[in-house]
Write a protein that holds these residues in place. Structure first.
Motif, PDB file in Angstrom:
ATOM      1  N   THR A  53       7.048   3.787   3.704  1.00  8.91           N
ATOM      2  CA  THR A  53       5.581   3.814   3.804  1.00  8.91           C
ATOM      3  C   THR A  53       5.116   5.266   3.775  1.00  8.91           C
ATOM      4  O   THR A  53       5.912   6.183   3.956  1.00  8.91           O
ATOM      5  N   SER A  54       3.810   5.459   3.610  1.00  9.04           N
ATOM      6  CA  SER A  54       3.349   6.826   3.377  1.00  9.04           C
ATOM      7  C   SER A  54       3.380   7.708   4.618  1.00  9.04           C
ATOM      8  O   SER A  54       3.217   8.915   4.524  1.00  9.04           O
ATOM      9  N   GLY A  55       3.593   7.131   5.782  1.00  7.29           N
ATOM     10  CA  GLY A  55       3.782   7.953   6.976  1.00  7.29           C
ATOM     11  C   GLY A  55       2.495   8.462   7.592  1.00  7.29           C
ATOM     12  O   GLY A  55       2.489   9.475   8.281  1.00  7.29           O
ATOM     13  N   GLY A  97     -11.214  -0.286  -9.741  1.00 10.09           N
ATOM     14  CA  GLY A  97     -10.505  -0.712  -8.530  1.00 10.09           C
ATOM     15  C   GLY A  97     -10.322   0.444  -7.580  1.00 10.09           C
ATOM     16  O   GLY A  97     -10.320   1.614  -7.984  1.00 10.09           O
ATOM     17  N   SER A  98     -10.162   0.111  -6.298  1.00  8.45           N
ATOM     18  CA  SER A  98      -9.991   1.129  -5.262  1.00  8.45           C
ATOM     19  C   SER A  98      -8.925   0.662  -4.279  1.00  8.45           C
ATOM     20  O   SER A  98      -8.816  -0.527  -3.988  1.00  8.45           O
ATOM     21  N   VAL A  99      -8.146   1.593  -3.771  1.00  5.52           N
ATOM     22  CA  VAL A  99      -7.093   1.260  -2.803  1.00  5.52           C
ATOM     23  C   VAL A  99      -6.713   2.461  -1.954  1.00  5.52           C
ATOM     24  O   VAL A  99      -6.828   3.593  -2.397  1.00  5.52           O
ATOM     25  N   GLY A 100      -6.250   2.188  -0.755  1.00  2.00           N
ATOM     26  CA  GLY A 100      -5.646   3.230   0.074  1.00  2.00           C
ATOM     27  C   GLY A 100      -6.355   3.460   1.376  1.00  2.00           C
ATOM     28  O   GLY A 100      -5.728   3.724   2.398  1.00  2.00           O
ATOM     29  N   GLU A 101      -7.657   3.393   1.344  1.00  2.00           N
ATOM     30  CA  GLU A 101      -8.472   3.598   2.539  1.00  2.00           C
ATOM     31  C   GLU A 101      -9.734   2.772   2.326  1.00  2.00           C
ATOM     32  O   GLU A 101     -10.036   2.402   1.196  1.00  2.00           O
ATOM     33  N   PRO A 102     -10.499   2.576   3.406  1.00  4.35           N
ATOM     34  CA  PRO A 102     -11.792   1.925   3.163  1.00  4.35           C
ATOM     35  C   PRO A 102     -12.609   2.834   2.235  1.00  4.35           C
ATOM     36  O   PRO A 102     -12.559   4.049   2.375  1.00  4.35           O
ATOM     37  N   ASP A 162     -12.131  -3.722  -4.542  1.00  2.00           N
ATOM     38  CA  ASP A 162     -11.679  -2.904  -3.406  1.00  2.00           C
ATOM     39  C   ASP A 162     -10.541  -3.683  -2.755  1.00  2.00           C
ATOM     40  O   ASP A 162     -10.755  -4.629  -2.012  1.00  2.00           O
ATOM     41  N   THR A 163      -9.312  -3.294  -3.082  1.00  2.89           N
ATOM     42  CA  THR A 163      -8.146  -4.096  -2.732  1.00  2.89           C
ATOM     43  C   THR A 163      -7.523  -3.619  -1.435  1.00  2.89           C
ATOM     44  O   THR A 163      -7.006  -2.513  -1.354  1.00  2.89           O
ATOM     45  N   TRP A 164      -7.558  -4.461  -0.415  1.00  2.00           N
ATOM     46  CA  TRP A 164      -6.878  -4.105   0.845  1.00  2.00           C
ATOM     47  C   TRP A 164      -5.476  -4.705   0.841  1.00  2.00           C
ATOM     48  O   TRP A 164      -5.302  -5.913   0.625  1.00  2.00           O
ATOM     49  N   TRP A 165      -4.499  -3.878   1.066  1.00  2.00           N
ATOM     50  CA  TRP A 165      -3.105  -4.341   1.171  1.00  2.00           C
ATOM     51  C   TRP A 165      -2.261  -3.216   1.710  1.00  2.00           C
ATOM     52  O   TRP A 165      -2.783  -2.150   2.056  1.00  2.00           O
TER      53      TRP A 165
HETATM   54  P1  ATP Z   1       2.312   4.245   7.593  1.00  2.00           P
HETATM   55  O1  ATP Z   1       2.416   2.768   7.724  1.00  2.00           O
HETATM   56  O2  ATP Z   1       3.625   4.943   7.458  1.00  2.00           O
HETATM   57  O3  ATP Z   1       1.398   4.855   8.612  1.00  2.00           O
HETATM   58  P2  ATP Z   1       0.377   3.796   5.491  1.00  2.00           P
HETATM   59  O4  ATP Z   1      -0.063   2.636   6.307  1.00  2.00           O
HETATM   60  O5  ATP Z   1      -0.666   4.813   5.116  1.00  2.00           O
HETATM   61  O6  ATP Z   1       1.619   4.558   6.183  1.00  2.00           O
HETATM   62  P3  ATP Z   1       0.520   2.245   3.072  1.00  2.00           P
HETATM   63  O7  ATP Z   1       1.281   1.000   3.188  1.00  2.00           O
HETATM   64  O8  ATP Z   1       0.562   2.995   1.784  1.00  2.00           O
HETATM   65  O9  ATP Z   1       1.039   3.268   4.148  1.00  2.00           O
HETATM   66  O10 ATP Z   1      -1.006   1.975   3.351  1.00  2.00           O
HETATM   67  C1  ATP Z   1      -1.530   0.766   3.854  1.00  2.00           C
HETATM   68  C2  ATP Z   1      -2.760   1.044   4.703  1.00  2.00           C
HETATM   69  O11 ATP Z   1      -3.770   1.706   3.914  1.00  2.00           O
HETATM   70  C3  ATP Z   1      -3.449  -0.180   5.224  1.00  2.00           C
HETATM   71  O12 ATP Z   1      -2.824  -0.662   6.402  1.00  2.00           O
HETATM   72  C4  ATP Z   1      -4.857   0.319   5.464  1.00  2.00           C
HETATM   73  O13 ATP Z   1      -4.945   1.040   6.680  1.00  2.00           O
HETATM   74  C5  ATP Z   1      -5.076   1.276   4.323  1.00  2.00           C
HETATM   75  N1  ATP Z   1      -5.730   0.629   3.172  1.00  2.00           N
HETATM   76  C6  ATP Z   1      -5.183   0.355   1.986  1.00  2.00           C
HETATM   77  N2  ATP Z   1      -6.094  -0.180   1.136  1.00  2.00           N
HETATM   78  C7  ATP Z   1      -7.248  -0.270   1.804  1.00  2.00           C
HETATM   79  C8  ATP Z   1      -8.573  -0.752   1.481  1.00  2.00           C
HETATM   80  N3  ATP Z   1      -8.881  -1.219   0.280  1.00  2.00           N
HETATM   81  N4  ATP Z   1      -9.501  -0.701   2.459  1.00  2.00           N
HETATM   82  C9  ATP Z   1      -9.201  -0.218   3.682  1.00  2.00           C
HETATM   83  N5  ATP Z   1      -8.001   0.257   4.038  1.00  2.00           N
HETATM   84  C10 ATP Z   1      -7.032   0.242   3.115  1.00  2.00           C
END
Ligand code: ATP
Ligand code: MG
Length: 694
Positions: free
Chosen positions: A311-313, A431-436, A458-461
């Motif tokens: 995971t990204s840490g 598309g968007s991913v990674g954070e809100p 806006d894909t949450w995963w």
């Molecule tokens: P670690 O678990 O090591 O702290 P990480 O959670 O950043 O790292 P990833 O699995 O890459 O590693 O990221 C998933 C997290 O990113 C989600 O749990 C959420 O917090 C956030 N996230 C991803 N996509 C979205 C989105 N579309 N909206 C809101 N949050 C998102």
């Protein structure tokens, strides 16, 4: 009754007008400014879009969703049957224990089925007439460098590497570490491992030698695949030196790697002068192309491991997430198809690196399982200037563009002219991913990049989930800027309170998932106990995501950030995402990160780090105006106690804000900053410390 329970969190959407029922004058109009709150801010797909979409109404979604949660085995078996299986799975398609009180957590999908994901990505598509379709359009760091491979050319390259790996002794189940930049050789290496049943572990090629060594020691690969160098922007980085240091470090820990296969990345640097360890180091170009372009497939069980990815840490020590083959294949392909409304004529570009899960599921596997043409970009999106993305979009006629909020915010800081000087008329879905994604960033993305006509998914995963969990289906329902909307098929999100009790209707709490989905990870590599403790023990009977979530009156889901980051001000629980979005909506604020700090009266106070738009000077007046914006949008209780000017924010290499470091800076615990090695730009931390009292 059980059915009603399962559907309760999505049926409220039926009260919304269906896109197709809307007066077309309303379509693609952002009503935000006119309405009281963002929850009422609906953005409709156009009639034209909805009509051609795979899922074009809430009703159609609900029918499919209903089946997916009432009969998950049947629903997913029907989809899985569209793939090639050497032998079909034994019934039932799914068996799981999601409740640690009943014994070890275990998840299995399509167990007993024999398949191969590389075969399904390449051979199957070639046999169905896509041999000459472009699989990869490659764009180098420097404009003017480009390449491409058709599906049949890609298969040839993959087979050559598979044969080479077999020849040096890599067998089914062996680990291979891949430390490559975004060259075509990166997806080639992933697919070549998958073809022979080897388990790949891609390590983002921006990680330090220590981080790489840590991962090598953890998974003990037979082979490491890398290249001599890569150019990032104007700078050449000697990747092979980093690998050498990592291999030396691993050897000290008793792990020695037999082969270091090194691709000569001539666009960055010629091979001459590369440090070399005879007997271990091998130039890719000298050996791999000599191998045959056909390679027999290793048929693997659906539950055999496909890859291991850390995971990204963002929240601490990275976790080695293990995904298996069959369920992941079915899930990554299906989520890709529906969430982006993918059609065979699309050209798809995801800006993520294959070093992250997004690059696994949505650069390589998901798109290629669908036979898509994928853009692979080696460079940085702002080099040579902030218009690079749209230059690439126009060049390859990209129709689906998938990126992260951090990039959207950084491009927003620059003049819109960087976007508008390109046509972008090929774009259809964003598309968007990674954070809100902050609603104001959403609007800029929608209005400026997408010319107010492209829906945004806006894909949450998570790395752990393998594929999208909560995501818009772009033609099916109106979007709300900043909301990931509704669960994907088969996904049952529940929001629980501190005691783990499910909360119904409009609510705010801890986001959990009830029962498994095919793409779920099966364990943390070598540490099943940590897997159970981290994810399944916090709330018995559920998978705990670590994220906070609010559900509104229409059933839309709003991710509020990680629950560890939730701030409790005088008893009000405030998600970091909400305050940050309010700050970013201020025209002079480019980016913001908030953390909680101890406060004598309120328990916790809100401490906000703010990056201003290009060229804006700091001023007392601006500070007040930022605070006022939060007071107006959320309420006086959420007003920041402190605004800390930030020329930049500490981010992980995948672009996420690392709040644990900001918390330490805010509370002046500077000797406890912890591990900063996963930061993209560690020097940002010093700048922030210097500006603490400004
Ligand atoms: P670690 O678990 O090591 O702290 P990480 O959670 O950043 O790292 P990833 O699995 O890459 O590693 O990221 C998933 C997290 O990113 C989600 O749990 C959420 O917090 C956030 N996230 C991803 N996509 C979205 C989105 N579309 N909206 C809101 N949050 C998102
Ligand atoms: Mg995580």
């Amino acid at each position: 009754m059980a059915t009603d329970n399962k559907l309760r969190h999505v049926t409220s959407m039926l009260e919304l007008p269906s896109p197709a029922d809307q007066n077309s004058a309303l379509h693609a109009v952002i009503l935000g400014e006119a309405l009281a709150s963002e929850e009422n801010d609906l953005v409709f797909p156009s009639d034209e879009f909805a009509r051609q979409a795979h899922v074009s109404s809430p009703q159609q979604y609900l029918e499919m969703y209903k089946r997916s949660v009432e009969d998950p085995a049947g629903f997913w078996s029907d989809i899985a049957s569209q793939f090639y299986w050497k032998k079909k799975w034994d019934q039932p398609a799914c068996s799981e224990n999601f409740d640690f009180r009943k014994g070890n957590i275990s998840i299995q999908w399509f167990k007993g089925g024999l398949t191969n994901i590389c075969y399904n990505c390449l051979d199957r598509n070639i046999e169905s007439g896509n041999a000459d379709k472009i699989a990869i359009y490659w764009e180098g760091n420097d404009p003017g460098f480009e390449d491409s491979l058709t599906y049949s050319q890609l298969l040839d390259r993959v087979c050559q590497l598979s044969n080479y790996l077999k020849d040096v002794g890599v067998k089914k189940g062996d680990a291979v570490v891949i430390y490559l930049p975004m060259l075509m050789e990166l997806p080639i290496a992933m697919l070549a491992c998958a073809r022979i049943g080897a388990v790949h572990s891609v390590v983002f090629a921006g990680f330090s030698s220590e981080s790489l060594a840590q991962r090598i020691v953890d998974c003990k690969p037979k082979v490491v695949i890398t290249c001599n160098a890569v150019k990032r922007g104007a700078k050449a980085i000697h990747l092979k030196d980093i690998v050498d240091a990592a291999l030396a470090e691993s050897a000290k820990n008793g792990i020695s790697v037999d082969v270091c296969l090194t691709y000569e990345n001539q666009t960055a640097l010629k091979r001459e002068g590369t440090k070399w360890q005879e007997g271990r180091d091998v130039w890719w170009q000298d050996f791999v192309p000599k191998y045959p372009t056909t390679c027999e497939v290793e048929w693997v069980d659906a539950e055999d491991p496909l890859f291991l990815l850390y995971t990204s840490g963002s929240t601490g020590k990275p976790k080695g997430v293990l995904h298996t083959t069959g369920g992941y294949m079915v899930y990554s392909a299906t989520t890709f198809k529906y969430a982006f409304d993918y059609k065979p004529s699309d050209v798809y570009w995801c800006t993520a690196d294959c070093g992250w899960i997004t690059g696994h599921s949505y650069v390589t596997y998901g798109p290629m399982l669908n036979g898509a043409s994928v853009v692979v970009f080696e460079g940085t999106p702002t080099y040579p200037d902030a218009g690079r993305c749209w230059d690439i979009v126009d060049k390859f006629k990209v129709s689906i563009f998938y990126t992260a909020p951090t990039l959207v915010r950084s491009l927003m800081r620059e003049s819109d002219e960087h976007v508008t000087r390109y046509s972008r008329k090929s774009l259809r879905v964003l598309g968007s991913v990674g954070e809100p994604i902050n609603p104001s960033a959403w609007r800029w993305f929608f209005n400026v990049v997408g010319d107010s006509r492209c829906p945004i998914s806006d894909t949450w995963w998570q790395t752990e989930t393998g594929g999208f969990m909560i995501t818009p289906l772009p033609g099916a329902w109106p979007q709300k800027p900043g909301s990931a909307t509704f669960p994907f098929f088969g996904v049952q999100p529940v929001i629980v309170d501190e005691k783990g009790v499910e909360i119904e209707g409009e609510c705010n709490g801890y986001l959990c998932l009830k029962s498994s989905w095919p793409g779920a990870f099966r364990t943390l590599y070598g540490d099943h106990e940590r897997y159970e403790t981290t994810y399944f023990k916090p709330f018995a009977g559920y998978y705990f995501t670590g994220d906070g979530c609010r559900r509104d009156k229409n059933g839309y889901h709003w991710l509020t950030g990680r629950v560890d980051d939730v701030i409790n001000v005088s008893g009000h629980r405030i998600g970091t995402a909400e305050v940050e979005s309010a700050l970013v909506s201020h025209p002079k604020c480019a980016e913001a990160a908030v953390v909680g700090v101890e406060h004598e009266v309120k328990g916790q106070g809100i401490y906000a780090f703010v990056t201003l738009a290009e060229g804006e000077p700091y001023s007392e007046e601006l500070r007040k105006s930022l605070i006022l914006t939060v007071r107006k949008q959320i309420g006086a209780f959420a007003a920041p106690d402190k605004i800390h000017w930030a020329p930049g924010l500490p981010k992980t290499r995948s672009g996420k804000i690392m709040r644990r470091i900001l918390r330490k800076i805010a509370s002046k615990q500077l000797d406890e900053l912890g591990d900063t090695s996963t930061l993209a730009e560690p020097q940002v931390v010093e700048q922030l410390i210097e500006l603490a009292d400004c």
